[in-house]
Design an enzyme around this catalytic site. Structure first.
Site, PDB file in Angstrom:
ATOM      1  N   ASP A  43       0.819  -1.210   0.000  1.00 32.54           N
ATOM      2  CA  ASP A  43       0.000   0.000   0.000  1.00 32.54           C
ATOM      3  C   ASP A  43       0.856   1.265   0.000  1.00 32.54           C
ATOM      4  OD1 ASP A  43      -2.834  -0.876   0.215  1.00 32.54           O
ATOM      5  OD2 ASP A  43      -2.064  -1.890   1.996  1.00 32.54           O
ATOM      6  N   GLY A 150      -7.109   4.289   2.931  1.00 33.55           N
ATOM      7  CA  GLY A 150      -6.322   5.192   3.777  1.00 33.55           C
ATOM      8  C   GLY A 150      -5.893   4.572   5.090  1.00 33.55           C
ATOM      9  N   GLY A 152      -6.031   0.861   7.765  1.00 36.79           N
ATOM     10  CA  GLY A 152      -6.389  -0.518   8.031  1.00 36.79           C
ATOM     11  C   GLY A 152      -7.398  -0.574   9.167  1.00 36.79           C
ATOM     12  N   GLY A 153      -7.933  -1.749   9.393  1.00 38.70           N
ATOM     13  CA  GLY A 153      -8.774  -1.976  10.560  1.00 38.70           C
ATOM     14  C   GLY A 153     -10.182  -1.412  10.495  1.00 38.70           C
ATOM     15  N   ASP A 178     -10.219  -5.590  -1.034  1.00 38.27           N
ATOM     16  CA  ASP A 178      -9.269  -4.971  -0.091  1.00 38.27           C
ATOM     17  C   ASP A 178     -10.040  -4.124   0.920  1.00 38.27           C
ATOM     18  OD1 ASP A 178      -7.013  -3.880   1.069  1.00 38.27           O
ATOM     19  OD2 ASP A 178      -6.531  -2.558  -0.623  1.00 38.27           O
TER      20      ASP A 178
HETATM   21  C1  DX5 Z   1      -6.736   0.491   2.842  1.00 37.21           C
HETATM   22  C2  DX5 Z   1      -5.649  -0.372   2.250  1.00 37.21           C
HETATM   23  C3  DX5 Z   1      -5.731  -1.773   2.659  1.00 37.21           C
HETATM   24  C4  DX5 Z   1      -5.600  -1.989   4.138  1.00 37.21           C
HETATM   25  C5  DX5 Z   1      -6.559  -3.062   4.479  1.00 37.21           C
HETATM   26  O1  DX5 Z   1      -6.519   1.770   2.414  1.00 37.21           O
HETATM   27  O2  DX5 Z   1      -5.695  -0.300   0.834  1.00 37.21           O
HETATM   28  O3  DX5 Z   1      -4.832  -2.601   1.934  1.00 37.21           O
HETATM   29  O4  DX5 Z   1      -4.334  -2.326   4.579  1.00 37.21           O
HETATM   30  O5  DX5 Z   1      -6.548  -3.218   5.841  1.00 37.21           O
HETATM   31  P1  DX5 Z   1      -7.579  -4.130   6.603  1.00 37.21           P
HETATM   32  O6  DX5 Z   1      -7.438  -5.510   6.055  1.00 37.21           O
HETATM   33  O7  DX5 Z   1      -7.143  -4.008   8.029  1.00 37.21           O
HETATM   34  O8  DX5 Z   1      -8.932  -3.563   6.367  1.00 37.21           O
HETATM   35 ZN    ZN Z   2      -4.606  -1.743  -0.368  1.00 39.22          ZN
END
Ligand code: DX5
Ligand code: ZN
Length: 225
Positions: A43, A150, A152-153, A178
């Protein structure tokens, strides 16, 4: 040849590096690989297209020699054209760009393919599947964002399921998902035709090998064949 062109309808999974420990990135990727990961999702964020800043081509170039998995770069940046050559030089296997950020999408996708990588579009949750119809001949995959990019989580947006079904109908391309992918949501997206499961926090919240394996198995148990 490539991750996406070789998929053959099966379901694969891979870790998003965003949730990894950046001081031990190669080790964390190796742990997910032990759990059956088929790729690494990388990312890149610029604090303009998305309100966060992550890593860029220098870190990709450091990671590539330390893993035998293909590195899939997800560019959450404005003006992706200026970074694509450096990502290609870094040795990534595929690159997805957001059409919301690419002014001349055809040129951008051609640049990726001409550099020997597979080309994808990443679609924000409210971007219509129909947006990419005229880009289909230049695409190897679609990355569906099931959260606002932007961070995770975040929680999986349930509208994504219908969107994947629609994308499968109109594109016939491999669909990656994703955002918010867990053992609970992986079956929902695989059931409607998603082939590539990207998971960040759900992999790195515990033992990455075990978590990765469970997510992949959850997706495969419900794969639409
Ligand atoms: C979000 C990213 C993702 C992110 C997903 O902007 O593109 O790749 O890391 O994270 P999770 O799996 O925690 O939702
Ligand atoms: Zn991503």
């Amino acid at each position: 040849m490539g991750l996406f062109s070789d998929l053959d309808g099966g379901v694969v999974g891979g870790p998003s590096i965003l949730a990894a420990d950046f001081a031990h990135l190669a080790d964390d990727v190796g742990k997910a690989r032990d759990g059956g990961a088929a790729f690494v999702h990388f990312d890149a964020m610029d604090n303009h297209f998305v309100p966060n800043l992550s890593v860029g081509p220098l870190v990709a170039a450091s990671l590539v020699p330390h893993t035998d998995l293909p590195v899939d770069a997800h560019l959450m940046v404005e003006n992706p054209d200026s970074l694509i050559p450096a990502f290609l030089d870094a040795g990534v296997a595929s690159i997805s760009v957001h059409p919301e950020a690419a002014t001349h999408l055809h040129r951008t996708l051609a640049m990726i393919r001409d550099g020997g990588a597979e080309a994808g579009v990443a679609l924000n949750p409210t971007t219509s599947p129909e947006t990419i119809v005229w880009a289909l001949p230049y695409l190897d995959y679609v990355l569906v964002l099931s959260v606002d990019p932007g961070f995770g989580g975040q929680s999986f947006l349930p509208e994504t399921v219908g969107k994947i079904r629609r994308l499968k109908e109109i594109t016939g391309l491999p669909i990656a998902v994703d955002g918010g992918i867990t053992v609970k949501t992986a079956p929902l997206v695989a059931e409607v035709g998603a082939n590539v499961l990207v998971a960040g926090s759900a992999v790195f919240k515990g033992d990455p090998a075990a978590e990765m394996r469970q997510i992949i198995e959850a997706g495969r148990g419900n794969a639409e064949r």
